[in-house]
Design an enzyme around this catalytic site. Structure first.
Site, PDB file in Angstrom:
ATOM      1  N   GLY A  48       0.971  -1.107  -0.014  1.00  0.00           N
ATOM      2  CA  GLY A  48      -0.185   0.051   0.144  1.00  0.00           C
ATOM      3  C   GLY A  48       0.718   1.308   0.028  1.00  0.00           C
ATOM      4  O   GLY A  48       2.022   1.267  -0.330  1.00  0.00           O
ATOM      5  N   GLY A  49       0.176   2.281   0.099  1.00  0.00           N
ATOM      6  CA  GLY A  49       0.960   3.698   0.075  1.00  0.00           C
ATOM      7  C   GLY A  49       2.046   3.872   1.172  1.00  0.00           C
ATOM      8  O   GLY A  49       2.789   4.590   1.109  1.00  0.00           O
ATOM      9  N   MET A  50       1.466   3.202   2.296  1.00  0.00           N
ATOM     10  CA  MET A  50       2.468   3.406   3.527  1.00  0.00           C
ATOM     11  C   MET A  50       3.503   2.026   3.749  1.00  0.00           C
ATOM     12  O   MET A  50       4.214   2.308   4.677  1.00  0.00           O
ATOM     13  CB  MET A  50       1.560   3.583   5.021  1.00  0.00           C
ATOM     14  CG  MET A  50       0.695   4.702   4.909  1.00  0.00           C
ATOM     15  SD  MET A  50       1.859   6.338   5.013  1.00  0.00           S
ATOM     16  CE  MET A  50       2.374   5.981   6.750  1.00  0.00           C
ATOM     17  N   GLY A  51       3.554   1.274   2.980  1.00  0.00           N
ATOM     18  CA  GLY A  51       4.415   0.043   3.225  1.00  0.00           C
ATOM     19  C   GLY A  51       4.087  -1.128   2.526  1.00  0.00           C
ATOM     20  O   GLY A  51       2.985  -1.210   1.749  1.00  0.00           O
ATOM     21  N   ASP A  70      -9.126   6.845   6.964  1.00  0.00           N
ATOM     22  CA  ASP A  70      -8.798   6.349   5.753  1.00  0.00           C
ATOM     23  C   ASP A  70      -9.575   4.988   5.208  1.00  0.00           C
ATOM     24  O   ASP A  70      -9.178   3.817   4.860  1.00  0.00           O
ATOM     25  CB  ASP A  70      -7.323   5.980   5.453  1.00  0.00           C
ATOM     26  CG  ASP A  70      -6.850   5.767   3.755  1.00  0.00           C
ATOM     27  OD1 ASP A  70      -7.588   6.085   2.975  1.00  0.00           O
ATOM     28  OD2 ASP A  70      -6.042   5.110   3.750  1.00  0.00           O
ATOM     29  N   LYS A  98       4.045  -5.528   8.969  1.00  0.00           N
ATOM     30  CA  LYS A  98       4.015  -4.188   8.040  1.00  0.00           C
ATOM     31  C   LYS A  98       5.453  -3.526   8.026  1.00  0.00           C
ATOM     32  O   LYS A  98       5.935  -2.980   9.077  1.00  0.00           O
ATOM     33  CB  LYS A  98       2.881  -3.269   8.508  1.00  0.00           C
ATOM     34  CG  LYS A  98       2.702  -2.053   7.737  1.00  0.00           C
ATOM     35  CD  LYS A  98       1.593  -1.169   8.039  1.00  0.00           C
ATOM     36  CE  LYS A  98       1.306   0.076   6.983  1.00  0.00           C
ATOM     37  NZ  LYS A  98       0.104   0.833   7.334  1.00  0.00           N
ATOM     38  N   VAL A 138       3.329  -5.053   3.591  1.00  0.00           N
ATOM     39  CA  VAL A 138       2.883  -6.199   4.213  1.00  0.00           C
ATOM     40  C   VAL A 138       3.232  -7.832   3.847  1.00  0.00           C
ATOM     41  O   VAL A 138       3.188  -8.011   2.827  1.00  0.00           O
ATOM     42  CB  VAL A 138       1.208  -6.386   4.685  1.00  0.00           C
ATOM     43  CG1 VAL A 138       0.805  -7.281   5.558  1.00  0.00           C
ATOM     44  CG2 VAL A 138       0.603  -5.049   4.963  1.00  0.00           C
TER      45      VAL A 138
END
Length: 373
Positions: free
Chosen positions: A24-27, A142, A44, A29
């Site tokens: 995803g945008g933040m990392g 979100d 994550k 998994v």
């Protein structure tokens, strides 16, 4: 350490990274194995954008640790469980419950729009998780189909789990969002957040409303080719009417009121979703016909083996306790009536009330001296 971590990597001398689960945008998994407790977990890996200053990098690290604290303190079945957070290579890694399931976004893309009952059931589970988070002073910020995991087989056994509180905020925490930067998905973000105003629980409920719309229509009503165009649509455009919303229409329209003060709250939305699920379940039930032979009809007492049948019980006015009508009788007077109640065509049905009375008087098995009416 490079972003594409080796599968042989042992994180914090405990969590062995195995395979990618998602990005995803933040990392990223990972599926990993906890060597200490002997269980599979999700890890994550936070991947930061290039070109950040040391100060900006520190802000992102603080946000990640806050995400772990935020999610861990919720303890709700509709929120992914956070087990641990560790720091390695100068950055945090979040250890979470491993849920092997498709996201709601994948379900919609693979199966198409959901039916009303299924969408309402998933929606009310999401709402329960959000309400628990809001009660704990936590905003998700979100909410969207890709951040909802759907577990279980079949519609009745599905469980919706909210994940990725990566940009969540908690009461008492100083904001970590950079000035002028709006975090979240443009097609699902609330208008007040798109304008840069303070978010509240109503902001998450807007995103839930957009998610409900996407469940029954296949996409957000504010989806555009460019992120900025989506933000402009959220601020300026009214969503297309939920033509496929069915009984969900009042919920969707109530949650998509642009003024957060006029937006439907969680209690009202939850009550409507409960009613939809309950009503849809009742409407799909079918009553099966049960066939009786004449000797098995309710109200007829059958003789035991070797026992001589006695006379029919006399009718007693007021004996129909279930109906509550004291003057109504429950009686099977003739074979024709028995056959009719059993679903068979009577061989010789009395033509009128006079013929019926004559048939009763001529019946040798009937020793009654008077007719109750």
């Amino acid at each position: 350490m490079p972003n594409e971590t080796s599968g042989e990597r042992l994180l914090a001398r405990r969590y062995r990274l195995l395979t990618h689960v998602g990005r995803g945008g933040m990392g990223t998994v990972w599926q990993a194995h906890d060597e200490v407790l002997g269980r599979d977990v999700a890890v994550k890996e936070v991947i930061l954008p290039h070109g950040l200053t040391d100060e900006e990098r520190a802000v992102h690290h603080k946000r990640t640790f806050r995400e772990a604290r935020t999610a861990a303190r919720l303890g709700h079945p509709g929120v992914v469980t956070v087990y641990d957070v560790v720091e390695e290579d100068g950055r945090p890694w979040i250890i979470m419950e491993l849920i092997k399931a498709r996201s709601l976004d994948q379900v919609i893309k693979q199966e198409g729009p959901l039916d009303i009952r299924r969408a309402a059931e998933i929606g009310r589970q999401m709402l329960a998780a959000l309400h628990a988070a809001h009660q704990a002073g936590v905003l998700h910020r979100d909410v969207k189909p890709s951040n909802v995991l759907i577990t279980g087989a079949g519609r009745m056994g599905e469980r919706a789990v909210l994940t990725d509180f990566g940009i969540a905020t908690a009461s008492g925490d100083a904001t970590l969002t950079q000035t002028g930067l709006v975090m979240g998905s443009p097609a699902y973000i609330a208008p007040e957040r798109a304008r840069g105003r303070v978010a509240g629980p109503a902001s998450d409920l807007w995103s839930l409303g957009v998610t409900l719309y996407a469940m029954v229509h296949g996409k957000s009503p504010f989806e555009r080719s460019e992120p900025m165009a989506a933000l402009v649509a959220v601020i300026s455009d009214e969503p297309d009417p939920p033509e496929k919303g069915g009984r969900l229409t009042p919920v969707i329209e109530g949650l998509l009121r642009k003024n957060p003060d006029q937006r439907m709250d969680a209690i009202e939305a939850g009550a409507l979703l409960d009613d939809i699920v309950r009503q849809e379940t009742i409407d799909t039930q079918r009553t099966m016909a049960v066939e009786y032979s004449p000797d098995e009809l309710p109200g007829r007492t059958l003789p035991r083996p070797g026992e001589t049948p006695g006379p029919e019980p006399r009718d007693v006015p007021g004996s129909d306790a279930m109906s509550g009508r004291p003057d109504e009788l429950t009686r099977f007077d003739s074979p024709a009536e028995l056959a009719a109640l059993a679903g068979a065509a009577p061989s010789a049905a009395p033509a009128d009330a006079t013929a019926r009375e004559e048939a009763v008087r001529d019946d040798p098995a009937d020793d009654r001296s008077e007719e109750h009416t």
